[in-house]
Design a protein around this motif. Structure first.
Motif, PDB file in Angstrom:
ATOM      1  N   CYS A   1       0.046   3.554   3.161  1.00 38.06           N
ATOM      2  CA  CYS A   1       0.594   3.051   4.432  1.00 38.06           C
ATOM      3  C   CYS A   1       2.110   2.886   4.329  1.00 38.06           C
ATOM      4  O   CYS A   1       2.801   2.828   5.333  1.00 38.06           O
ATOM      5  CB  CYS A   1      -0.015   1.707   4.788  1.00 38.06           C
ATOM      6  SG  CYS A   1      -1.772   1.750   5.103  1.00 38.06           S
TER       7      CYS A   1
ATOM      8  N   CYS B   1      -6.818  -1.668   0.577  1.00 35.54           N
ATOM      9  CA  CYS B   1      -5.986  -1.824   1.766  1.00 35.54           C
ATOM     10  C   CYS B   1      -6.869  -1.974   3.008  1.00 35.54           C
ATOM     11  O   CYS B   1      -7.754  -1.162   3.241  1.00 35.54           O
ATOM     12  CB  CYS B   1      -5.063  -0.620   1.901  1.00 35.54           C
ATOM     13  SG  CYS B   1      -4.194  -0.557   3.471  1.00 35.54           S
TER      14      CYS B   1
ATOM     15  N   THR C   1      -6.036  -1.489   5.993  1.00 40.87           N
ATOM     16  CA  THR C   1      -5.746  -0.462   6.990  1.00 40.87           C
ATOM     17  C   THR C   1      -6.349   0.895   6.646  1.00 40.87           C
ATOM     18  O   THR C   1      -6.938   1.555   7.496  1.00 40.87           O
ATOM     19  CB  THR C   1      -4.218  -0.308   7.147  1.00 40.87           C
ATOM     20  OG1 THR C   1      -3.651  -1.606   7.266  1.00 40.87           O
ATOM     21  CG2 THR C   1      -3.873   0.518   8.371  1.00 40.87           C
ATOM     22  N   CYS C   2      -6.201   1.342   5.391  1.00 49.35           N
ATOM     23  CA  CYS C   2      -6.569   2.726   5.085  1.00 49.35           C
ATOM     24  C   CYS C   2      -7.564   2.853   3.930  1.00 49.35           C
ATOM     25  O   CYS C   2      -7.882   3.958   3.504  1.00 49.35           O
ATOM     26  CB  CYS C   2      -5.316   3.539   4.787  1.00 49.35           C
ATOM     27  SG  CYS C   2      -4.563   3.111   3.214  1.00 49.35           S
TER      28      CYS C   2
ATOM     29  N   CYS D   1       0.856  -1.190   0.000  1.00 51.58           N
ATOM     30  CA  CYS D   1       0.000   0.000   0.000  1.00 51.58           C
ATOM     31  C   CYS D   1       0.887   1.233   0.000  1.00 51.58           C
ATOM     32  O   CYS D   1       1.717   1.417   0.884  1.00 51.58           O
ATOM     33  CB  CYS D   1      -0.914   0.005   1.211  1.00 51.58           C
ATOM     34  SG  CYS D   1      -1.819   1.558   1.383  1.00 51.58           S
TER      35      CYS D   1
HETATM   36 ZN   LIG Z   1      -3.028   1.436   3.309  1.00 49.63          ZN
END
Ligand SMILES: [Zn+2]
Length: 157
Positions: free
Chosen positions: A80, A107, A109-110, A77
């Motif tokens: 990230c 992703c 996470t984000c 990513c």
């Molecule tokens: Zn990410």
């Protein structure tokens, strides 16, 4: 990233953003972007100064990260700046030719869309246990080029 020769920044010199940009032949916005991505500045004082040696070190690290092979089930990513897992275990593969294509996933996470080239033959090894949706771009074009007659035949058979 653009091809840059990090050695153009001399190890024993400090540069302003403008100077470093000129040295490397990039726009100063590019250098500002690097600072945001973690390129160390000598201090918080203005103007921002970047040490040549620190730049070279940081640059080498960036190159390594970019080349780092992904572990199975992970993608890189860019937001990230690390390897993350596709959200919900879902990956989309779009074939660009018979052997290779692009992997697309969100992703975990984000929520940023991640893209990566992949070989069709390696897909299950790259993304084990993940839900891979395969889109065959070239064959879709073929279908469109030859309308209904083929479809009618297959349906009737
Ligand atoms: Zn990410």
């Amino acid at each position: 990233m653009k091809r840059i020769n990090p050695r153009l920044a001399k190890k024993h010199r400090a540069y302003t953003v403008q100077e470093l940009a000129e040295k490397l032949g990039v726009h100063k916005h590019t250098v500002r972007g690097w600072l945001k991505k973690g390129l160390p500045a000598i201090s918080d004082a203005k103007p921002t100064l970047i040490h040549g040696a620190q730049f070279q070190e940081w640059w080498a690290k960036q190159r390594k990260v970019a080349k780092r092979p992904c572990k199975p089930g992970q993608m890189y990513c860019f937001k990230c700046r690390e390897l993350t897992r596709p959200a919900l275990g879902m990956v989309e593969y779009t074939a660009t030719n018979a052997a290779t294509g692009n992997l697309k996933a969100i992703c975990e996470t984000c929520d940023t869309m991640m893209h990566q080239r992949a070989r069709l033959a390696n897909l299950s090894a790259r993304m084990p246990g993940l839900d891979i949706q395969i889109t065959q771009a070239p064959s879709r074009i073929v279908e469109r080029a030859r309308p209904s007659s083929n479809c009618a035949k297959t349906e009737g058979a």
